[in-house]
Design a protein around this motif. Structure first.
Motif, PDB file in Angstrom:
ATOM      1  N   SER A   7       0.832  -1.200   0.000  1.00  0.00           N
ATOM      2  CA  SER A   7       0.000   0.000   0.000  1.00  0.00           C
ATOM      3  C   SER A   7       0.866   1.248   0.000  1.00  0.00           C
ATOM      4  O   SER A   7       0.428   2.310   0.423  1.00  0.00           O
ATOM      5  CB  SER A   7      -0.894   0.001   1.243  1.00  0.00           C
ATOM      6  OG  SER A   7      -1.563  -1.231   1.363  1.00  0.00           O
ATOM      7  N   SER A   8       2.104   1.137  -0.470  1.00  0.00           N
ATOM      8  CA  SER A   8       2.996   2.291  -0.368  1.00  0.00           C
ATOM      9  C   SER A   8       3.994   2.418  -1.517  1.00  0.00           C
ATOM     10  O   SER A   8       4.696   3.417  -1.608  1.00  0.00           O
ATOM     11  CB  SER A   8       3.782   2.206   0.949  1.00  0.00           C
ATOM     12  OG  SER A   8       4.658   1.091   0.907  1.00  0.00           O
ATOM     13  N   PRO A  40      11.431   3.022  -3.543  1.00  0.00           N
ATOM     14  CA  PRO A  40      10.095   3.619  -3.486  1.00  0.00           C
ATOM     15  C   PRO A  40       9.892   4.759  -4.486  1.00  0.00           C
ATOM     16  O   PRO A  40      10.840   5.438  -4.871  1.00  0.00           O
ATOM     17  CB  PRO A  40      10.007   4.158  -2.057  1.00  0.00           C
ATOM     18  CG  PRO A  40      11.418   4.387  -1.647  1.00  0.00           C
ATOM     19  CD  PRO A  40      12.238   3.361  -2.365  1.00  0.00           C
ATOM     20  N   THR A  41       8.625   4.932  -4.868  1.00  0.00           N
ATOM     21  CA  THR A  41       8.210   6.133  -5.579  1.00  0.00           C
ATOM     22  C   THR A  41       7.888   7.185  -4.513  1.00  0.00           C
ATOM     23  O   THR A  41       7.473   6.845  -3.401  1.00  0.00           O
ATOM     24  CB  THR A  41       6.974   5.836  -6.438  1.00  0.00           C
ATOM     25  OG1 THR A  41       7.360   4.923  -7.471  1.00  0.00           O
ATOM     26  CG2 THR A  41       6.392   7.102  -7.061  1.00  0.00           C
ATOM     27  N   ALA A  99      -1.317  10.815   3.111  1.00  0.00           N
ATOM     28  CA  ALA A  99      -0.111  10.039   2.810  1.00  0.00           C
ATOM     29  C   ALA A  99       0.845   9.972   4.007  1.00  0.00           C
ATOM     30  O   ALA A  99       1.193  11.002   4.587  1.00  0.00           O
ATOM     31  CB  ALA A  99       0.606  10.639   1.603  1.00  0.00           C
ATOM     32  N   PHE A 100       1.230   8.740   4.338  1.00  0.00           N
ATOM     33  CA  PHE A 100       2.191   8.573   5.429  1.00  0.00           C
ATOM     34  C   PHE A 100       3.609   8.697   4.878  1.00  0.00           C
ATOM     35  O   PHE A 100       3.819   8.633   3.653  1.00  0.00           O
ATOM     36  CB  PHE A 100       1.978   7.241   6.159  1.00  0.00           C
ATOM     37  CG  PHE A 100       1.793   6.054   5.254  1.00  0.00           C
ATOM     38  CD1 PHE A 100       2.895   5.455   4.629  1.00  0.00           C
ATOM     39  CD2 PHE A 100       0.520   5.530   5.006  1.00  0.00           C
ATOM     40  CE1 PHE A 100       2.734   4.373   3.808  1.00  0.00           C
ATOM     41  CE2 PHE A 100       0.359   4.437   4.162  1.00  0.00           C
ATOM     42  CZ  PHE A 100       1.451   3.853   3.560  1.00  0.00           C
ATOM     43  N   ALA A 101       4.544   8.891   5.780  1.00  0.00           N
ATOM     44  CA  ALA A 101       5.931   9.072   5.350  1.00  0.00           C
ATOM     45  C   ALA A 101       6.513   7.736   4.880  1.00  0.00           C
ATOM     46  O   ALA A 101       6.134   6.667   5.381  1.00  0.00           O
ATOM     47  CB  ALA A 101       6.771   9.620   6.491  1.00  0.00           C
ATOM     48  N   ILE A 102       7.403   7.821   3.912  1.00  0.00           N
ATOM     49  CA  ILE A 102       8.105   6.620   3.462  1.00  0.00           C
ATOM     50  C   ILE A 102       8.862   6.038   4.653  1.00  0.00           C
ATOM     51  O   ILE A 102       9.542   6.762   5.377  1.00  0.00           O
ATOM     52  CB  ILE A 102       9.058   6.961   2.295  1.00  0.00           C
ATOM     53  CG1 ILE A 102       8.229   7.300   1.055  1.00  0.00           C
ATOM     54  CG2 ILE A 102      10.024   5.807   2.001  1.00  0.00           C
ATOM     55  CD1 ILE A 102       9.028   7.878  -0.100  1.00  0.00           C
ATOM     56  N   GLY A 103       8.692   4.768   4.885  1.00  0.00           N
ATOM     57  CA  GLY A 103       9.357   4.115   6.002  1.00  0.00           C
ATOM     58  C   GLY A 103       8.533   4.073   7.276  1.00  0.00           C
ATOM     59  O   GLY A 103       8.813   3.282   8.172  1.00  0.00           O
ATOM     60  N   MET A 139       0.042  -1.490   8.145  1.00  0.00           N
ATOM     61  CA  MET A 139      -0.072  -1.266   6.697  1.00  0.00           C
ATOM     62  C   MET A 139      -1.331  -1.948   6.171  1.00  0.00           C
ATOM     63  O   MET A 139      -2.078  -1.364   5.400  1.00  0.00           O
ATOM     64  CB  MET A 139       1.181  -1.816   6.003  1.00  0.00           C
ATOM     65  CG  MET A 139       1.296  -1.461   4.541  1.00  0.00           C
ATOM     66  SD  MET A 139       1.810   0.247   4.281  1.00  0.00           S
ATOM     67  CE  MET A 139       3.588   0.059   4.169  1.00  0.00           C
ATOM     68  N   TYR A 140      -1.576  -3.193   6.616  1.00  0.00           N
ATOM     69  CA  TYR A 140      -2.773  -3.914   6.158  1.00  0.00           C
ATOM     70  C   TYR A 140      -4.035  -3.170   6.594  1.00  0.00           C
ATOM     71  O   TYR A 140      -5.001  -3.059   5.841  1.00  0.00           O
ATOM     72  CB  TYR A 140      -2.813  -5.347   6.731  1.00  0.00           C
ATOM     73  CG  TYR A 140      -1.699  -6.277   6.236  1.00  0.00           C
ATOM     74  CD1 TYR A 140      -0.823  -5.894   5.225  1.00  0.00           C
ATOM     75  CD2 TYR A 140      -1.547  -7.543   6.786  1.00  0.00           C
ATOM     76  CE1 TYR A 140       0.187  -6.747   4.791  1.00  0.00           C
ATOM     77  CE2 TYR A 140      -0.549  -8.409   6.353  1.00  0.00           C
ATOM     78  CZ  TYR A 140       0.329  -8.004   5.361  1.00  0.00           C
ATOM     79  OH  TYR A 140       1.307  -8.845   4.935  1.00  0.00           O
ATOM     80  N   LEU A 141      -4.018  -2.652   7.817  1.00  0.00           N
ATOM     81  CA  LEU A 141      -5.225  -1.998   8.341  1.00  0.00           C
ATOM     82  C   LEU A 141      -5.526  -0.686   7.619  1.00  0.00           C
ATOM     83  O   LEU A 141      -6.653  -0.211   7.636  1.00  0.00           O
ATOM     84  CB  LEU A 141      -5.083  -1.765   9.849  1.00  0.00           C
ATOM     85  CG  LEU A 141      -5.161  -3.039  10.696  1.00  0.00           C
ATOM     86  CD1 LEU A 141      -4.740  -2.772  12.134  1.00  0.00           C
ATOM     87  CD2 LEU A 141      -6.562  -3.639  10.660  1.00  0.00           C
ATOM     88  N   SER A 142      -4.499  -0.111   6.961  1.00  0.00           N
ATOM     89  CA  SER A 142      -4.746   1.130   6.230  1.00  0.00           C
ATOM     90  C   SER A 142      -5.627   0.895   4.999  1.00  0.00           C
ATOM     91  O   SER A 142      -6.101   1.829   4.374  1.00  0.00           O
ATOM     92  CB  SER A 142      -3.419   1.799   5.830  1.00  0.00           C
ATOM     93  OG  SER A 142      -2.825   1.093   4.754  1.00  0.00           O
TER      94      SER A 142
END
Lengths: 510, 500
Positions: free
Chosen positions: B138-139, B147-148, B415-419, B428-431
């Motif tokens: 999801s990221s 990462p993008t 949007a959450f921060a990378i990392g 991450m799954y719950l997002s």
């Protein structure tokens, strides 16, 4: 194979039991390749092509990412026909499942098969057993795709995926067979049925018919019936192999039982392979027995629903079953059971050939004699199939018709037949038959001064006086020696005519 | 009676519709449009990293072909329009890596149906976009290429798994893009990047040529700057495909003609649970604001319930990994893809090739799925999940008897921060909590911009019953017209000074 009786937990050792007290319990799983033009789930050609490895492939067969299966409707219809011919319950709703395991000949990492909802449910097939007709139960029959082929040579392993994805119907029998002979009879009957249905060529050399045998033995002992552990012998590809494997297992399992006393339980089924060179079964890796295939419904395919109308339409396409045809040709053409059996068991194209010969000649018995003797002999000598045999059915039928009409005697007909056999099939029209007869002057002598004179001589010969009296008294078969004399004197004389003329001249009680 | 809305307001860089009218009027060639896209990628992608590979030569050839067809009178809305393609869709002869070491050197010998239909319409693929490996994530952090970055703030994630496609559209590198959505992989990155993303009804778009993650959930869909852009792409890629047995044979309706026609008597469903704990306050306010906007446009707002949706994440994380464990079994190092250099046996060939070829998240899901399908666990896990899936579908059936669309958040936060969540797979799954149930139910859902929080976009999700895309798109367009969120562009553009 849960039907074999369980016995007491305590193993009892003992000597080899008596033959009368032993019964084999045999169930067969037959894989027949369906004769479709394309593979089960893609438009890729499905022919054998063993000399051109990996040419019958496409993205699906290769298991490339993004490829998707699409059901071959022709294969599905064939599987339903197999089920109908085996008297099976046909599923109104069936689905596809993935059987998952890793092997180099399985590019997707799973085989698309049918797990809990097969297209064909319970049915049966009658076989000729020693004590008469025996009904063998069919547990189920389902469709699945074949794997490719791994080849190992000189330390190198190669994979040929030509066979991967070709449609198979797996037919599982109940453990209803009790001898190697019955297992063979079942396979022969099944093969005949599948070839008559036109759904499989059942060519065992090419692997289009393969068989797994589940076998164990019931032993009557003083303290009750016992059963040996089941062995599943995998991938037999000849009827002889099936028989030999069962015989081998008989000895092996009974010796094992005598040595250990071990009896059947839920956990001691073993998997074995047949070694045709050494004529023995050998244990296969125990790892495979423990495999968890993690079956689950294939989400790439939609379930198939079948209507009554669709099933009935397919039933209408089944054609005549070999067993029915055997009875019919026996009745229509007044054949012996034996002759009808020989004709039917030779396969549908041969039966079709016979019937055309019989029809054209309007003489089923004569056609049967020629087909089961001359034609069968020459097929094997020339190594031909019936559809490439030099003498087409219509041509042979025409020849036999002239024999039946008395225009030609049997000896002359054999000359014509031999002549035809040496010519290419394309030349052998009915007109060729007539031309050969004319050319060689083979028309039977059915009259004329020469024949009349020979008959006069025979009747006047005092040596024949007794025979003539006997005929006059009503025993027509006594005319034989006179016939022989006439036929010898007049080359090409027609035996039927000669007989009739002699009987007429003698007259009397007949 | 309703009156049609005027055309899309101009945004800072052109929408697909604007480009199309430029191209069809002859003021711009397809070759020049592709060139402009390539230049923008060259200028910005060092920062954004949306693309895994581009092939300027091949794109130029496609563009030249589009120009020829336009000259011959092609009326296609997509003729000459640059499109970014997620790198899990096959194009004959092009790399298709799925951001995995496993497929680093894989070039498929065939083209995905959705891409084929875009090509037939004259669209010009301008590059392959980054994703979470095999679309699992999801990221867009789970990529072998790294990462993008979110164009709105390069320290943040663009969402995923179609993060590269969302970022490419948000950064103006392409007006439209294709992604795939298995549990929210189009909608969540669309929300994080401030663009429109649509997951169509399951089976509406052929999956042929989409590298499978979870076959019963995967669906290809568009990204665009506007609702019209997404509708135009859907119009082209939707429809039955004989190569995909699960593609629907229902005729494809006209998504475009009535798109600007506001819906009279629209009933907007709202689920109270969606605004419960875990939802960021500003996201909640923006979504509530959007619902109020619908009310002000004459829509009736209806409370509905989805009692089983609380089991969505658990259900999804049994079904999706189960199918994935099976779909990814083909990557065994034997026929194609990564093969370990050293192995002593067949087992070792498998173990090492797969061990080296797959990243951690992919391995995690293969193990979860293998476990769930194992003998003795199948009934308790996979089968139970399939039953709950049915209940979730039934919840939606009941809800859609009371409303036409359901409005909800797309994500719990911006949007959450990378990392930030990289070491916490469960968080991450719950997002994915708001997006997953649409895949389980097979219904269409889209995300469109509905506000900003601290400079980051917020998405509004609209869900409708199966095959309700015409109504769903019109409902989205109604909202879009009254707002200007979609006209905003990330500050990235100002930093580089590149203009389209």
């Amino acid at each position: 194979m849960s039907d074999a009786p369980h016995s007491a937990d305590q193993p009892s050792r003992g000597s080899l039991p008596d033959d009368r007290d032993i019964e084999a319990v045999i169930g067969l799983e037959v894989h027949a390749q369906l004769a479709t033009r394309t593979k089960l789930f893609s438009g890729c050609a499905a022919d054998f092509a063993p000399d051109e490895p990996n040419t019958r492939t496409d993205p699906l067969v290769l298991g490339l990412p993004g490829s998707l299966p699409v059901l071959n409707a022709a294969a599905f219809r064939m599987a339903v026909k197999v089920g109908l011919a085996l008297n099976c319950e046909i599923a109104r709703f069936c689905k596809w499942d993935r059987k998952q395991y890793y092997y180099p000949d399985l590019p997707k990492g799973y085989q698309i098969s049918q797990y809990d909802l097969p297209v064909c449910g319970e049915g049966w097939l009658d076989i000729d057993a020693e004590e008469g007709v025996k009904r063998i139960g069919i547990t189920r029959a389902h469709l699945e795709e074949d794997a490719g082929k791994n080849m190992h040579a000189g330390g190198v392993s190669k994979v040929d995926l030509n066979r991967a994805g070709t449609p198979l119907v797996e037919i599982v029998s109940e453990p209803d067979m009790s001898s190697a002979a019955e297992a063979k009879a079942y396979l022969e009957r099944l093969k005949l049925l599948l070839t008559y249905l036109g759904v499989s060529d059942c060519n065992m050399q090419e692997g289009s018919l393969r068989c797994d045998v589940n076998v164990n033995f019931k032993i009557s002992t003083a303290d009750g019936a016992k059963a040996t552990p089941i062995a599943e012998v995998k991938n037999l590809n000849s009827f002889r192999g099936v028989e030999a494997a069962i015989e081998f297992e008989r000895t092996r399992q009974l010796e094992e039982f005598a040595r250990t006393g071990e009896t059947l339980n839920a956990g001691n089924k073993t998997t074995r392979g047949w070694d045709p060179d050494r004529q023995v079964t050998v244990p296969q890796r125990t790892k495979e027995e423990a495999a968890d295939y993690r079956y689950f419904p294939d989400p790439d395919l939609v379930p198939v629903t079948l209507t009554e109308e669709a099933i009935e339409a397919l039933r209408g396409e089944l054609g005549e079953f070999p067993a029915d045809r055997r009875v019919r040709i026996g009745e229509v053409w007044e054949l012996s059971d034996y002759d009808a059996g020989v004709i039917i068991e030779r396969g549908k194209p041969f039966a079709d050939y016979y019937e055309e010969v019989a029809q054209t000649a309007d003489d089923g018995k004569r056609a049967a004699n020629w087909c089961t003797q001359d034609v069968l002999r020459d097929l094997s000598e020339l190594n031909h199939e019936i559809d490439t045999f030099p003498i087409p059915a219509g041509t042979l039928g025409h020849l036999l018709k002239r024999v039946s009409a008395g225009e030609l005697n049997t000896k002359a007909a054999r000359d014509v037949y031999a002549d035809l056999l040496s010519r290419p099939r394309g030349q052998n029209t009915p007109e060729t038959v007539d031309a050969i007869i004319d050319e060689r002057g083979l028309i039977a002598v059915t009259g004329g001064a020469e024949l009349e004179a020979a008959i006069d001589d025979a009747l006047a010969n005092p040596k024949n006086a007794v025979a003539i009296e006997t005929v006059r008294d009503g025993k027509q078969q006594a005319v034989g020696p006179l016939m022989g004399q006439v036929l010898k004197a007049v080359s090409g004389a027609d035996p039927k005519t000669v007989r009739a003329m002699l009987l007429e001249r003698i007259g009397g009680a007949g | 009676m309703t009156t049609p809305l005027p055309p899309d307001p101009a945004s800072s860089y052109p929408t697909a519709a604007e480009l199309s009218s430029e191209i069809r009027s002859g003021r711009l060639t397809a070759v020049a449009a592709a060139q402009a896209s390539a230049e923008r990628i060259a200028a910005l992608d060092g920062t954004v990293r949306a693309f895994l590979h581009t092939d300027a030569e091949r794109s130029a050839a496609w563009a030249a072909d589009a120009d020829r067809r336009i000259a011959e009178g092609s009326q296609s809305d997509l003729a000459g329009i640059p499109v970014a393609i997620k790198d899990n869709l096959c194009i004959e002869g092009e790399p298709c890596t799925c951001a995995s070491r496993m497929l680093e050197n894989f070039r498929p010998p065939y083209t995905a149906t959705a891409v084929r239909r875009l090509l037939d319409a004259g669209a010009v693929p301008i590059g392959r976009t980054n994703l979470d490996e095999f679309a699992m994530g999801s990221s867009t952090e789970n990529s072998v290429a790294g990462p993008t970055r979110n164009p709105w703030d390069p320290v943040r994630a663009p969402g995923g798994s179609s993060g590269g496609s969302a970022a490419a559209v948000a950064a103006g590198m392409a007006p439209i893009a294709l992604g795939s959505d298995t549990g929210g992989s189009i909608r969540q990155p669309a929300a994080f990047c401030g663009v429109v993303g649509l997951k169509p009804t399951y089976g509406r778009v052929s999956r042929y040529g989409l590298v499978a993650f979870a076959s019963s959930l995967d669906q290809i869909g568009p990204f665009a700057r506007t609702v019209r852009g997404a509708a135009t792409v859907l119009q082209t890629i939707a429809g039955h495909d004989p190569l995909d047995s699960t593609s629907l044979s229902d005729p494809v309706p006209d998504y475009l003609t009535d798109l600007d026609e506001p819906l009279a008597g629209l009933r907007v469903g709202v689920v109270a649970d969606h605004f419960d704990v875990g939802l960021d306050k500003e996201v909640a306010d923006a979504v509530q604001g959007a619902i109020e906007t619908y009310r002000s446009l004459g829509a009736e707002v209806v409370n509905v319930t989805l009692p089983h949706s609380k089991y969505s994440v658990a259900t999804y994380y049994l079904i999706a990994p189960s199918e994935a464990s099976s779909n990814l079994a083909r990557y065994d190092g034997v026929h194609y893809g990564h093969r370990a250099k050293k192995f002593g046996s067949l087992e070792e060939l498998y173990e090492r090739s797969r061990g080296e070829g797959f990243g951690n998240e992919v391995k995690r899901r293969i193990m979860l799925g293998t476990y769930a399908l194992s003998s003795g666990y199948y009934d308790a896990f996979y089968l139970k999940a399939m039953k709950v899936r049915r209940l979730i579908q039934q919840d939606y059936d009941a809800a859609f008897e009371q409303c036409d669309v359901i409005a909800s958040p797309v994500t719990p936060t911006t949007a959450f921060a990378i990392g930030e969540l990289a070491d916490d797979p469960l968080a991450m799954y719950l997002s994915d909590v708001y997006t997953i149930s649409a895949n389980l139910a097979g219904i269409p859902a889209l995300s469109l911009p509905c506000g900003f929080s601290k400079g980051l976009p917020i998405g509004l999700q609209l869900l409708g019953p199966a095959l309700s895309e015409p109504k769903l798109l019109r409902a989205a367009r109604m909202y879009e017209f009254t707002t200007d969120w979609h006209t905003r562009v990330p500050p990235l553009q100002d930093q580089t000074g590149v203009t389209p």
